[in-house]
Design an enzyme around this catalytic site. Structure first.
Site, PDB file in Angstrom:
ATOM      1  N   GLU A  40       0.859  -1.180   0.000  1.00 32.26           N
ATOM      2  CA  GLU A  40       0.000   0.000   0.000  1.00 32.26           C
ATOM      3  C   GLU A  40       0.900   1.236   0.000  1.00 32.26           C
ATOM      4  O   GLU A  40       2.002   1.220   0.555  1.00 32.26           O
ATOM      5  CB  GLU A  40      -0.851  -0.031   1.272  1.00 32.26           C
ATOM      6  CG  GLU A  40      -1.730   1.173   1.521  1.00 32.26           C
ATOM      7  CD  GLU A  40      -2.397   1.130   2.898  1.00 32.26           C
ATOM      8  OE1 GLU A  40      -3.463   1.727   3.053  1.00 32.26           O
ATOM      9  OE2 GLU A  40      -1.826   0.495   3.829  1.00 32.26           O
ATOM     10  N   LYS A 106      -9.639   0.814  -1.604  1.00 27.17           N
ATOM     11  CA  LYS A 106      -9.707   0.320  -0.227  1.00 27.17           C
ATOM     12  C   LYS A 106     -11.068   0.601   0.396  1.00 27.17           C
ATOM     13  O   LYS A 106     -11.518   1.745   0.435  1.00 27.17           O
ATOM     14  CB  LYS A 106      -8.592   0.972   0.585  1.00 27.17           C
ATOM     15  CG  LYS A 106      -8.448   0.471   2.016  1.00 27.17           C
ATOM     16  CD  LYS A 106      -7.285   1.195   2.670  1.00 27.17           C
ATOM     17  CE  LYS A 106      -7.032   0.742   4.098  1.00 27.17           C
ATOM     18  NZ  LYS A 106      -5.911   1.512   4.698  1.00 27.17           N
ATOM     19  N   CYS A 142      -4.438  -3.483   3.603  1.00 27.60           N
ATOM     20  CA  CYS A 142      -4.079  -3.142   4.975  1.00 27.60           C
ATOM     21  C   CYS A 142      -5.207  -3.372   5.990  1.00 27.60           C
ATOM     22  O   CYS A 142      -5.490  -4.495   6.369  1.00 27.60           O
ATOM     23  CB  CYS A 142      -3.566  -1.705   5.020  1.00 27.60           C
ATOM     24  SG  CYS A 142      -2.517  -1.351   6.473  1.00 27.60           S
TER      25      CYS A 142
END
Length: 270
Positions: A40, A106, A142
């Site tokens: 990321e 995300k 993440c």
């Protein structure tokens, strides 16, 4: 399929980070990988204003990644920032290479441990999978690792592998949480999870940036039975690993947690 975990430390300059991607992708290809996964925020590290560095998916940074993927003949997955409609940015994974062109925004934003990602980043809403050499692969980022339903959604879509680029926040117990969560998500969905973190900046003599999540390293590939198959240390480097589709089938037959679900999901799928 052979894949590579491209653990690196990105800085504030996208051009310099693209050069790192180019170097590590060539190393991955030379090692026989068909897929290389970067962290990321590969485009630019957290802890800086993200708006000025964000670019659309047809911008020069993404195009540079496409060019190196084409040059090396492998699929590259890397984190970048794209402009959002509301003035914020989107935390985006670019996946590009032979037969692959996709992006994942995300979904779960890191509003935790004193950091508010949502102040500057707009959330995504779509589950995204890609096919790499015929292997269905899910994309996650993440903080998504704390939400098992996303990885089960990957499995429901036919995935046997989930990719998890990250820029994990440092702090007491955070390494233990990282490793535990990655292994748990592999067990939840009985698939491989390739989790690639930013290297610990201190291993490159770089300072941490306040509360910004800038990585701790320890990238890992967890197998569908939750065991660790490959791992990195805190420093930058490339780790090679193998994904075996037949093993996923064996584990799902022995431990049919996807088919045995009674709450949520689609019983019998995957």
């Amino acid at each position: 399929m052979r894949l590579a975990l491209g653990q690196l430390t990105s800085g504030p300059e996208p051009a310099a980070n693209l050069a790192l991607v180019r170097e590590r992708t060539r190393e991955a290809a030379a090692g026989g990988a068909r897929l290389v996964v970067f962290p990321e925020a590969t485009m630019a590290c957290f802890g800086i204003p993200l708006g000025p560095v964000a670019e659309p998916l047809d911008g020069p940074w993404a195009q540079g990644v496409r060019e190196v993927a084409a040059e090396c003949g492998i699929v590259v997955v890397a984190g970048m920032f794209t402009p959002a409609a509301d003035g914020r940015v989107t935390n985006t994974l670019l996946a590009t290479g032979p037969g692959v062109e996709a992006a994942y925004d995300k979904i779960h934003l890191y509003d935790a441990f004193g950091f508010a990602e949502s102040a500057t980043v707009a959330p995504g809403s779509e589950v995204v999978t890609i096919d790499v050499d015929g292997i269905r692969t899910g994309l996650a980022t993440c903080y998504d690792v704390r939400f098992p339903e996303l990885f089960r959604a990957h499995a429901d879509a036919g995935a046997v592998l989930s990719l998890l680029p990250a820029s994990w926040g440092a702090g007491p117990g955070k390494r233990e949480q990282w490793e535990l969560l990655v292994r748990a998500r592999a067990l939840d969905a009985t698939l491989y999870v390739a989790a690639v973190d930013q290297a610990d900046p201190e291993t490159s003599d770089l300072p941490r940036s306040g509360k910004a999540p800038t990585g701790i390293g320890y990238s890992v590939l967890a197998g569908p039975d939750g065991t660790v198959r490959a791992s990195a240390g805190a420093e930058p480097g490339v780790v090679f690993a193998e994904v075996d589709v037949a093993e996923v089938e064996r584990v799902r037959k022995a431990i049919p947690v996807l088919g045995n679900r009674r709450l949520g999901g689609f019983a019998g799928a995957g």
